[in-house]
Design an enzyme around this catalytic site. Structure first.
Site, PDB file in Angstrom:
ATOM      1  CE  LYS A  60      -8.232  -3.705   3.821  1.00  0.00           C
ATOM      2  NZ  LYS A  60      -7.532  -2.612   3.218  1.00  0.00           N
ATOM      3  CG  ASP A  89      -3.277   4.040   4.093  1.00  0.00           C
ATOM      4  OD1 ASP A  89      -4.124   3.841   4.513  1.00  0.00           O
ATOM      5  OD2 ASP A  89      -2.999   3.290   2.967  1.00  0.00           O
ATOM      6  CD1 TRP A 130      -2.054  -2.073   1.939  1.00  0.00           C
ATOM      7  CD2 TRP A 130      -2.846  -1.519   0.223  1.00  0.00           C
ATOM      8  NE1 TRP A 130      -2.870  -3.074   1.580  1.00  0.00           N
ATOM      9  CE2 TRP A 130      -3.383  -2.588   0.485  1.00  0.00           C
ATOM     10  CE3 TRP A 130      -3.422  -0.924  -0.878  1.00  0.00           C
ATOM     11  CZ2 TRP A 130      -4.577  -3.433  -0.220  1.00  0.00           C
ATOM     12  CZ3 TRP A 130      -4.291  -1.530  -1.913  1.00  0.00           C
ATOM     13  CH2 TRP A 130      -4.761  -2.560  -1.598  1.00  0.00           C
TER      14      TRP A 130
HETATM   15  C1  LIG Z   1      -6.851  -1.956   2.005  1.00  0.00           C
HETATM   16  C2  LIG Z   1      -5.908  -0.893   1.994  1.00  0.00           C
HETATM   17  C3  LIG Z   1      -6.076   0.181   1.031  1.00  0.00           C
HETATM   18  C4  LIG Z   1      -6.732   0.271  -0.253  1.00  0.00           C
HETATM   19  O1  LIG Z   1      -8.169   0.262   0.304  1.00  0.00           O
HETATM   20  P1  LIG Z   1      -9.151   0.687  -0.673  1.00  0.00           P
HETATM   21  O2  LIG Z   1     -10.418   1.213   0.160  1.00  0.00           O
HETATM   22  O3  LIG Z   1      -9.591  -0.628  -1.244  1.00  0.00           O
HETATM   23  O4  LIG Z   1      -8.808   1.690  -1.956  1.00  0.00           O
HETATM   24  C5  LIG Z   1      -4.864   0.975   1.245  1.00  0.00           C
HETATM   25  N1  LIG Z   1      -4.181   1.159   2.305  1.00  0.00           N
HETATM   26  C6  LIG Z   1      -4.189   0.300   3.311  1.00  0.00           C
HETATM   27  C7  LIG Z   1      -3.009   0.176   4.523  1.00  0.00           C
HETATM   28  C8  LIG Z   1      -4.951  -1.143   3.138  1.00  0.00           C
HETATM   29  O5  LIG Z   1      -5.106  -1.970   4.164  1.00  0.00           O
END
Ligand SMILES: *Cc1c(COP(=O)(O)O)cnc(C)c1O
Length: 357
Positions: free
Chosen positions: A193, A169, A102
């Site tokens: 998540k 993030d 990511w």
């Molecule tokens: C799943 C995830 C993403 C991507 O998320 P989307 O909502 O599918 O775009 C980005 N960063 C992390 C840390 C993730 O676990």
């Protein structure tokens, strides 16, 4: 209904009572005899949902004044670009920590806008650890990092020291433990998540960070536009926001982030202790960097995988197959996964040792 121990890495497990409330609102929301899916996002009833969701984020995470909370679309994958375009100056630069798939995707999107400096990376070690020593360049517009590496199972245990604005993030560990929001200038997280279902992305942004890039930012990507319109610049994803609100209410009612952090620590200790004790298994990341959310491990003897897969499936365990780029197993233990589900997996591992050791 048979109880399934849901270790899904995302979209994640949600509390049963949240799912029940959410399903009822699809038929009859707030006793309006209308579905939440068929009312105006500008109705009093939905505006109340949005206000509640924002207030819960602020309360649960102790968000200081001077920050805005937004529920937008596009997932964290659009957050990679949104975070960069709102903060990287026209001839500026972003600094990045590369700790997994990511992070690498965030770097790729930022490069479309200008200069990117990757100040540390654990890629050469297949992302099995968190880099500890790095220097943050004072001339960069921001430092970006990913707090929890969902795929390989590493997690920052401390917030990186940074003299420049810090962007995180936090998709896969937000609301899992207490954080000091004042250390950050922007946090973003895809809901699915640890906050709710897929379809909305949370942004917590320091107001004074914005409006300084000298760029012409498209309205839908411009955080100042969304702040001014209170996440209602266009039709917001009403249902994911509603279910996220229910999930945050569940968290608050049970004791908040401090309460769930205690349980998340217990879950992680239980499973890692078994991985370390049981000679048939081993962890794949550095111990000090182990994630409390996504626990990755492998069999010490790959040839036993068919037997092990049959064993956990027979115990109604779902979703522990590792990510295609990491292999092995990944047990994702988001907030709603109860301790008893972790005990069920540990029981399977112990029984497997007896029959296959
Ligand atoms: C799943 C995830 C993403 C991507 O998320 P989307 O909502 O599918 O775009 C980005 N960063 C992390 C840390 C993730 O676990």
């Amino acid at each position: 209904m048979t109880k399934v121990h849901n270790y899904s890495a995302g979209p994640c497990i949600l509390p049963q009572e949240v799912l029940k409330q959410a399903s009822e609102a699809v038929i009859n929301f707030n006793n309006l005899n209308l579905s939440i899916l068929e009312i105006s996002h500008r109705s009093k009833d939905f505006i109340e949902v949005m206000d509640n969701a924002i207030a819960l984020v602020k309360e649960l995470l102790n968000v200081p004044s001077g920050y805005s909370v937004l529920f937008l679309q596009g997932g964290a994958s659009l957050g990679f670009y949104i975070s960069a375009i709102n903060v990287m100056k026209k001839d500026g630069k972003g600094a990045y920590l590369d700790t997994g798939v990511w992070s690498a995707k965030a770097i790729k999107e930022a490069k479309r806008l200008g200069s990117v400096e990757v100040i540390a990376s654990s890629k050469d070690k297949n992302y099995n650890s968190i880099p500890k020593s790095f220097e943050v360049p004072g001339d960069a517009d921001y430092l970006h990092y990913t707090s929890n590496n969902t795929i390989y199972g590493t997690q920052f245990k401390t917030v990186p020291q940074s003299s420049i604005p810090l962007i995180c993030d936090m998709s896969s560990d937000i609301f899992s433990k207490e954080i000091d929001v004042s250390k950050y200038d922007m946090i973003y997280a895809g809901a699915q998540k640890n906050m709710g279902p897929a379809g909305t992305t949370l942004y917590i942004v320091k107001d004074e960070l914005l409006g300084k890039t000298g760029r012409d930012i498209p309205s839908m990507l411009d955080l100042q536009v969304h702040i001014e319109k209170e996440s209602m610049f266009n039709t917001p994803p009403v249902y994911p926001i509603y279910v996220s609100m229910l999930n945050l209410q569940w968290l608050k009612k049970n004791g908040g982030v401090k309460w769930i952090e205690g349980i998340n620590n217990q879950k992680a200790e239980l499973l890692y202790a078994e991985i370390d004790r049981n000679p048939l298994f081993k962890g794949i990341v550095e111990k000090e960097d182990r994630s409390n959310m996504n626990v990755t491990f492998v069999l010490t003897d790959e040839s036993k995988s068919e037997a092990f897969d049959a064993a956990w499936k027979a115990a109604n365990i779902s979703g522990i197959k590792g990510h295609r780029s990491a292999g092995g197993y990944r047990a994702s233990m988001y907030n709603a996964l109860p301790l008893e589900s972790v005990q069920a997996l540990v029981d399977v591992m112990q029984a497997f040792e007896k029959t296959n050791g």
